[in-house]
Design an enzyme around this catalytic site. Structure first.
Site, PDB file in Angstrom:
ATOM      1  N   TYR A  24     -28.995   0.242  34.304  1.00 20.41           N
ATOM      2  CA  TYR A  24     -28.785   1.683  34.446  1.00 20.41           C
ATOM      3  C   TYR A  24     -30.032   2.465  34.874  1.00 20.41           C
ATOM      4  O   TYR A  24     -29.964   3.689  35.046  1.00 20.41           O
ATOM      5  CB  TYR A  24     -28.240   2.251  33.121  1.00 20.41           C
ATOM      6  CG  TYR A  24     -26.899   1.646  32.742  1.00 20.41           C
ATOM      7  CD1 TYR A  24     -25.771   1.874  33.522  1.00 20.41           C
ATOM      8  CD2 TYR A  24     -26.766   0.831  31.623  1.00 20.41           C
ATOM      9  CE1 TYR A  24     -24.545   1.312  33.187  1.00 20.41           C
ATOM     10  CE2 TYR A  24     -25.549   0.269  31.276  1.00 20.41           C
ATOM     11  CZ  TYR A  24     -24.441   0.509  32.067  1.00 20.41           C
ATOM     12  OH  TYR A  24     -23.231  -0.040  31.743  1.00 20.41           O
ATOM     13  N   HIS A  27     -20.115   6.078  39.004  1.00 20.43           N
ATOM     14  CA  HIS A  27     -20.617   4.977  38.170  1.00 20.43           C
ATOM     15  C   HIS A  27     -21.987   4.567  38.662  1.00 20.43           C
ATOM     16  O   HIS A  27     -22.179   4.360  39.875  1.00 20.43           O
ATOM     17  CB  HIS A  27     -19.670   3.775  38.208  1.00 20.43           C
ATOM     18  CG  HIS A  27     -18.329   4.121  37.676  1.00 20.43           C
ATOM     19  ND1 HIS A  27     -18.103   4.341  36.334  1.00 20.43           N
ATOM     20  CD2 HIS A  27     -17.158   4.370  38.309  1.00 20.43           C
ATOM     21  CE1 HIS A  27     -16.844   4.686  36.176  1.00 20.43           C
ATOM     22  NE2 HIS A  27     -16.250   4.724  37.354  1.00 20.43           N
TER      23      HIS A  27
HETATM   24  O1  CA2 Z   1     -21.925   2.162  35.643  1.00 20.96           O
HETATM   25  C1  CA2 Z   1     -21.546   3.147  34.992  1.00 20.96           C
HETATM   26  O2  CA2 Z   1     -21.965   4.282  35.186  1.00 20.96           O
HETATM   27  C2  CA2 Z   1     -20.561   2.956  33.826  1.00 20.96           C
HETATM   28  O3  CA2 Z   1     -19.640   4.033  33.868  1.00 20.96           O
HETATM   29  C3  CA2 Z   1     -21.379   3.009  32.566  1.00 20.96           C
HETATM   30  C4  CA2 Z   1     -20.574   2.666  31.299  1.00 20.96           C
HETATM   31  C5  CA2 Z   1     -19.780   1.395  31.464  1.00 20.96           C
HETATM   32  O4  CA2 Z   1     -18.964   1.197  30.321  1.00 20.96           O
HETATM   33  C6  CA2 Z   1     -18.927   1.429  32.697  1.00 20.96           C
HETATM   34  O5  CA2 Z   1     -18.257   0.203  32.817  1.00 20.96           O
HETATM   35  C7  CA2 Z   1     -19.782   1.675  33.929  1.00 20.96           C
HETATM   36  C8  CA2 Z   1     -21.489   2.425  30.116  1.00 20.96           C
HETATM   37  C9  CA2 Z   1     -22.390   3.507  29.786  1.00 20.96           C
HETATM   38  C10 CA2 Z   1     -23.375   2.952  28.835  1.00 20.96           C
HETATM   39  O6  CA2 Z   1     -24.563   3.511  29.205  1.00 20.96           O
HETATM   40  C11 CA2 Z   1     -25.699   3.001  28.721  1.00 20.96           C
HETATM   41  C12 CA2 Z   1     -26.828   3.476  29.297  1.00 20.96           C
HETATM   42  C13 CA2 Z   1     -28.028   2.998  28.890  1.00 20.96           C
HETATM   43  C14 CA2 Z   1     -28.099   2.038  27.898  1.00 20.96           C
HETATM   44  C15 CA2 Z   1     -26.960   1.560  27.313  1.00 20.96           C
HETATM   45  C16 CA2 Z   1     -25.740   2.059  27.723  1.00 20.96           C
END
Ligand code: CA2
Length: 145
Positions: free
Chosen positions: A24, A102
């Site tokens: 991310y 995303h």
């Molecule tokens: O890729 C994306 O933006 C997602 O929407 C992010 C979601 C995930 O469940 C989707 O499948 C794809 C997860 C967000 C979690 O974000 C975090 C960010 C930093 C550290 C841990 C989790």
């Protein structure tokens, strides 16, 4: 009146920049929100931001957007992308055009991430280009929605 865009982020996106930087990136959600606000201000528009780890709070925020004159929504529904009929219904219920964002490319990841409850009713979909995706989505919302 200034064009108003609502930037919505779903569960766990408050952790941006704190964990899993390999997926991310290292920017925080505050960075993303500040950049979006600056981008909108440059063209005389406004971005209001909201993040929640709770499905109902996101739904309430979408309902409120209607009476606030929000013209477009940029949303990263987080994990709710793959589960939430209720959030989808809220977006279609208010009839505000939205862009789904995303950070990661959900189609290169686990099979359960490859289905979205939002893409078929979204005005646009940006996926897999990192946090830049928010900038592209705001730009599209400013110009086209
Ligand atoms: O890729 C994306 O933006 C997602 O929407 C992010 C979601 C995930 O469940 C989707 O499948 C794809 C997860 C967000 C979690 O974000 C975090 C960010 C930093 C550290 C841990 C989790």
């Amino acid at each position: 009146m200034a064009k108003k865009i609502l930037l919505l982020n779903g569960p766990n996106l408050n952790l941006l920049g704190e964990r899993e930087p390999e997926i991310y990136g290292s920017a925080t959600l505050k960075d993303v929100e500040a950049a979006a606000q600056k981008q909108a201000r440059e063209v005389g528009a406004e971005v209001v931001s909201f993040q929640s780890n709770h499905e109902g709070a996101l739904i309430d925020r979408i309902h409120a957007a209607k009476s606030e004159g929000v013209e477009a929504i940029v949303i990263n529904p987080g994990g709710l992308t793959h589960t939430s009929v209720a959030l989808r219904d809220a977006l279609s219920g208010v009839s505000i055009p939205f862009v789904e964002v995303h950070i990661s490319n959900i189609h290169r990841r686990e099979a359960f991430r490859q289905q979205s409850y939002f893409s078929d009713i979204a005005a646009g979909l940006i996926c897999g280009v990192g946090i830049e995706g928010y900038r592209y989505a705001i730009d599209f919302a400013l110009k086209k929605l």
